[in-house]
Design an enzyme around this catalytic site. Structure first.
Site, PDB file in Angstrom:
ATOM      1  CB  CYS A 131       5.098 -36.209  30.039  1.00 30.79           C
ATOM      2  SG  CYS A 131       5.533 -37.944  30.154  1.00 30.79           S
TER       3      CYS A 131
ATOM      4  N   GLY B 291       8.715 -33.352  34.217  1.00 29.04           N
ATOM      5  CA  GLY B 291       9.487 -34.474  33.712  1.00 29.04           C
ATOM      6  C   GLY B 291      10.952 -34.144  33.616  1.00 29.04           C
TER       7      GLY B 291
ATOM      8  CG  ASN C 119       0.701 -35.340  30.813  1.00 33.09           C
ATOM      9  OD1 ASN C 119       0.108 -34.396  31.286  1.00 33.09           O
ATOM     10  ND2 ASN C 119       1.126 -36.350  31.551  1.00 33.09           N
ATOM     11  N   GLY C 120       0.070 -38.698  29.943  1.00 35.79           N
ATOM     12  CA  GLY C 120      -1.048 -39.529  30.382  1.00 35.79           C
ATOM     13  C   GLY C 120      -0.706 -40.987  30.229  1.00 35.79           C
TER      14      GLY C 120
ATOM     15  CB  CYS D  38      -5.688 -35.616  37.526  1.00 35.62           C
ATOM     16  SG  CYS D  38      -4.408 -35.968  38.748  1.00 35.62           S
TER      17      CYS D  38
ATOM     18  CE1 TYR E 108       5.139 -33.289  44.883  1.00 33.72           C
ATOM     19  CE2 TYR E 108       4.673 -34.452  42.836  1.00 33.72           C
ATOM     20  CZ  TYR E 108       5.572 -33.981  43.764  1.00 33.72           C
ATOM     21  OH  TYR E 108       6.910 -34.201  43.580  1.00 33.72           O
TER      22      TYR E 108
ATOM     23  CB  SER F 147       5.000 -30.303  47.856  1.00 28.66           C
ATOM     24  OG  SER F 147       5.622 -30.944  48.948  1.00 28.66           O
TER      25      SER F 147
ATOM     26  CG  ASP G  10       4.410 -32.740  52.352  1.00 21.34           C
ATOM     27  OD1 ASP G  10       4.325 -31.913  51.420  1.00 21.34           O
ATOM     28  OD2 ASP G  10       5.244 -33.670  52.362  1.00 21.34           O
ATOM     29  CG  ASP G  11       1.947 -32.577  48.417  1.00 23.51           C
ATOM     30  OD1 ASP G  11       3.061 -32.547  48.954  1.00 23.51           O
ATOM     31  OD2 ASP G  11       1.662 -33.377  47.513  1.00 23.51           O
TER      32      ASP G  11
ATOM     33  CB  CYS H 176      -1.791 -42.771  39.829  1.00 19.65           C
ATOM     34  SG  CYS H 176      -2.315 -41.791  38.412  1.00 19.65           S
TER      35      CYS H 176
ATOM     36  CB  CYS I 262      -9.452 -38.937  38.017  1.00 18.60           C
ATOM     37  SG  CYS I 262      -8.697 -40.574  38.222  1.00 18.60           S
TER      38      CYS I 262
ATOM     39  CB  CYS J 286      -4.758 -42.111  43.887  1.00 21.26           C
ATOM     40  SG  CYS J 286      -5.075 -40.340  43.988  1.00 21.26           S
TER      41      CYS J 286
HETATM   42  P1  AMP Z   1       6.342 -40.166  50.706  1.00 25.08           P
HETATM   43  O1  AMP Z   1       7.612 -39.636  51.264  1.00 25.08           O
HETATM   44  O2  AMP Z   1       6.537 -41.428  49.936  1.00 25.08           O
HETATM   45  O3  AMP Z   1       5.232 -40.275  51.701  1.00 25.08           O
HETATM   46  O4  AMP Z   1       5.855 -39.109  49.611  1.00 25.08           O
HETATM   47  C1  AMP Z   1       5.288 -37.897  49.997  1.00 25.08           C
HETATM   48  C2  AMP Z   1       6.141 -36.768  49.546  1.00 25.08           C
HETATM   49  O5  AMP Z   1       6.440 -36.888  48.164  1.00 25.08           O
HETATM   50  C3  AMP Z   1       5.419 -35.464  49.723  1.00 25.08           C
HETATM   51  O6  AMP Z   1       6.337 -34.516  50.221  1.00 25.08           O
HETATM   52  C4  AMP Z   1       4.938 -35.080  48.348  1.00 25.08           C
HETATM   53  O7  AMP Z   1       5.054 -33.706  48.113  1.00 25.08           O
HETATM   54  C5  AMP Z   1       5.829 -35.852  47.404  1.00 25.08           C
HETATM   55  N1  AMP Z   1       5.076 -36.517  46.320  1.00 25.08           N
HETATM   56  C6  AMP Z   1       3.788 -36.848  46.261  1.00 25.08           C
HETATM   57  N2  AMP Z   1       3.479 -37.446  45.106  1.00 25.08           N
HETATM   58  C7  AMP Z   1       4.617 -37.508  44.387  1.00 25.08           C
HETATM   59  C8  AMP Z   1       4.960 -38.012  43.091  1.00 25.08           C
HETATM   60  N3  AMP Z   1       4.049 -38.569  42.306  1.00 25.08           N
HETATM   61  N4  AMP Z   1       6.233 -37.896  42.697  1.00 25.08           N
HETATM   62  C9  AMP Z   1       7.157 -37.330  43.479  1.00 25.08           C
HETATM   63  N5  AMP Z   1       6.899 -36.848  44.714  1.00 25.08           N
HETATM   64  C10 AMP Z   1       5.656 -36.927  45.168  1.00 25.08           C
END
Ligand code: AMP
Length: 480
Positions: free
Chosen positions: A5, A32, A106-107, A243, A249, A290, A357-358, A394, A445, A448
């Site tokens: 959050c 959020g 938040n947490g 974190c 992200y 992202s 991607d991240d 997480c 942390c 994950c």
């Molecule tokens: P996935 O498609 O399930 O592999 O998720 C990866 C994608 O979701 C990446 O493009 C990330 O930027 C995004 N992502 C990573 N963590 C989260 C999160 N906690 N909530 C929403 N999107 C996320």
């Protein structure tokens, strides 16, 4: 309950806090989208407006005008599959014998059930299964026996887990960060007051100056008249557990968290990704939004080293589609990726492509994107990821997925590459993350990505000596 959050708290000299709170919640909307709320205090009584929905929808004409008083707190809550429930919208507020209390959290606490059971046994009635209510009741109880600072200290000695809190006791606004500093919280100075916020972007929105991060284990009490703040270092901890995923992200790239500007961190991680596993290709494409900063760092490092790689925006994002995680079923998530991203053929056709991607969580996005890019005529699709493999869930507040859903939980990188049908796949190392953030592994942390958590979580391993509090003794000692 996983509460990812955004929180904010404001004390002003001589004007209502509602509007600046509303603007800061807008700045924190990415943290959020399920519910939003503001609680203010006018010196006599609390005013509250909390509803399900986005900030812009929750506050209609007239709502802000009715939230009187120069002091207040606010909250935006992240959607978690299965728990879309108005009972958990925040700030949470209660009235009790020694005043009123408002709380934004938040947490995620890992021992909330123990404290809830104990307090329920002592006659506290709970209206939700959320851990925020547990903190509120515990604090209310301690406030019956002790002054504000000792009461907060007492509650901090009982709760275990991650928490960045903004709290309002009558008209006093406070901020608290858990002893490991897992979730971000910072202090800002405005022309006529002070603000506490999850991210500094909220302070910028108010034309304020970032003063500093709230320290892990610190309580910051804003003066009711908006002229300053007092700081109390209530818990000292040898190591932090910041974190890293906030940087990778979650946070806005224009926020500074624990003294690092998130955008620069992501670019630096992108550079490290090229250094560790750069691959020659005609074009580098960010996965918007992202992956953008990672991809620009990656392409820059590649070009610095003489690689003939073009950086292009080959994927267009429909900005009106929400985050894919809001979709409860896999089928809907897959459709959402297609709705969300569309390739620009001219930058892709007949080319070898690297997408950046991240992170990969379930693998939905990368699988879909690779198929999309191949359909658009890409000859090869390489995937580079700005975070290590996510192998464990997480528990500290990021709604990621269960272990069964995580594609990397039980597969090697080669198996994942094969699953998502990439021509090559590499993740960033944990060392690169620690080095870029300028912190040791034992101050982050990394649960994950290592499966070893800095908190004592039932059924999981921990990577350090952690003292989970023994719950059961309600007496406040004189020297507490
Ligand atoms: P996935 O498609 O399930 O592999 O998720 C990866 C994608 O979701 C990446 O493009 C990330 O930027 C995004 N992502 C990573 N963590 C989260 C999160 N906690 N909530 C929403 N999107 C996320």
């Amino acid at each position: 309950m996983h509460e990812k959050c955004g929180v904010v708290g404001i004390a002003l000299e001589d004007r209502d806090a509602a509007r600046p709170l509303y603007y800061s919640l807008y700045a924190l909307q990415h943290r959020g989208q399920e519910s939003a709320g503001i609680v203010t205090h006018d010196g006599f009584q609390q005013h509250s407006h909390v509803e399900m929905g986005l900030v812009g929808d929750v506050f209609g004409p007239g709502d802000l005008e009715s939230l009187n008083g120069p002091n207040g707190i606010g909250h935006v809550r992240y959607p978690t599959a299965g728990s879309v429930d108005s009972c958990c919208a925040q700030p949470f507020s209660v009235s009790f014998k020694s005043g009123s209390l408002g709380l934004s959290h938040n947490g995620n606490l890992v021992n909330a059930d123990e404290i809830r059971d104990e307090l329920a046994g002592l006659g506290h009635a709970f209206t939700s299964d959320g851990d925020t209510e547990v903190i509120a009741h515990d604090l209310a109880r301690n406030l019956l026996e002790a002054d504000l600072v000792r009461a907060v200290k007492r509650t901090m000695s009982r709760i275990h887990g991650s928490y960045a809190l903004t709290i309002m006791h009558d008209d006093t606004v406070m901020g608290v960060r858990d002893p490991e500093g897992n979730r971000p919280l910072c202090i800002g100075e405005l022309e006529d007051g002070y603000v506490l916020a999850s991210e500094s972007a909220a302070i910028d929105t108010l034309d304020g100056e970032l003063v500093r991060d709230v320290e892990p284990g610190e309580l910051v009490v804003l003066h009711d008249d908006g002229t300053g703040y007092d700081s109390y270092q209530l818990v000292e901890q040898e190591n932090t557990a910041h974190c890293f995923f906030e940087h990778v992200y979650f946070a806005r790239p224009d926020s500074t968290i624990d003294e690092n500007l998130v955008y620069e961190v992501r670019r630096e991680l992108g550079r490290a990704l090229w250094d560790e596993s750069g691959v020659e290709s005609d074009v580098v494409l960010p996965v918007p939004d992202s992956g953008r900063a990672f991809a620009s760092g990656y392409a820059e490092a590649a070009q610095d080293q003489g690689a003939d790689i073009e950086f292009a925006e080959g994927l267009m994002k429909n900005r009106y589609v929400g985050r894919t995680f809001i979709m409860p079923t896999q089928d809907e998530r897959e459709r959402a990726v297609r709705l969300k991203l569309n390739p620009i053929k001219s930058t892709i056709e007949g080319k070898t492509v690297t997408i950046i991607d991240d992170s990969i969580v379930r693998g939905t996005t990368s699988t879909q994107l690779i198929e999309l890019l191949k359909d658009a005529g890409a000859e090869e699709v390489h995937v580079r990821i700005g975070a290590p493999e996510i192998i464990s869930p997480c528990y500290m507040g990021i709604d990621m997925a269960t272990r069964e859903e995580l594609i990397a939980a039980d597969r090697t990188t080669e198996e994942i590459r094969d699953d998502i049908k990439a021509d090559s796949l590499s993740y960033l190392s944990i060392d690169a993350i620690a080095e870029t953030l300028g912190e040791g592994h034992d101050d982050l942390c990394l649960g994950c990505v290592t499966g070893q958590y800095p908190y004592d979580i039932d059924g999981e391993e921990t990577d350090r000596e952690v003292d989970r509090p023994v719950i059961g003794d309600q007496t406040i000692e004189a020297d507490d």
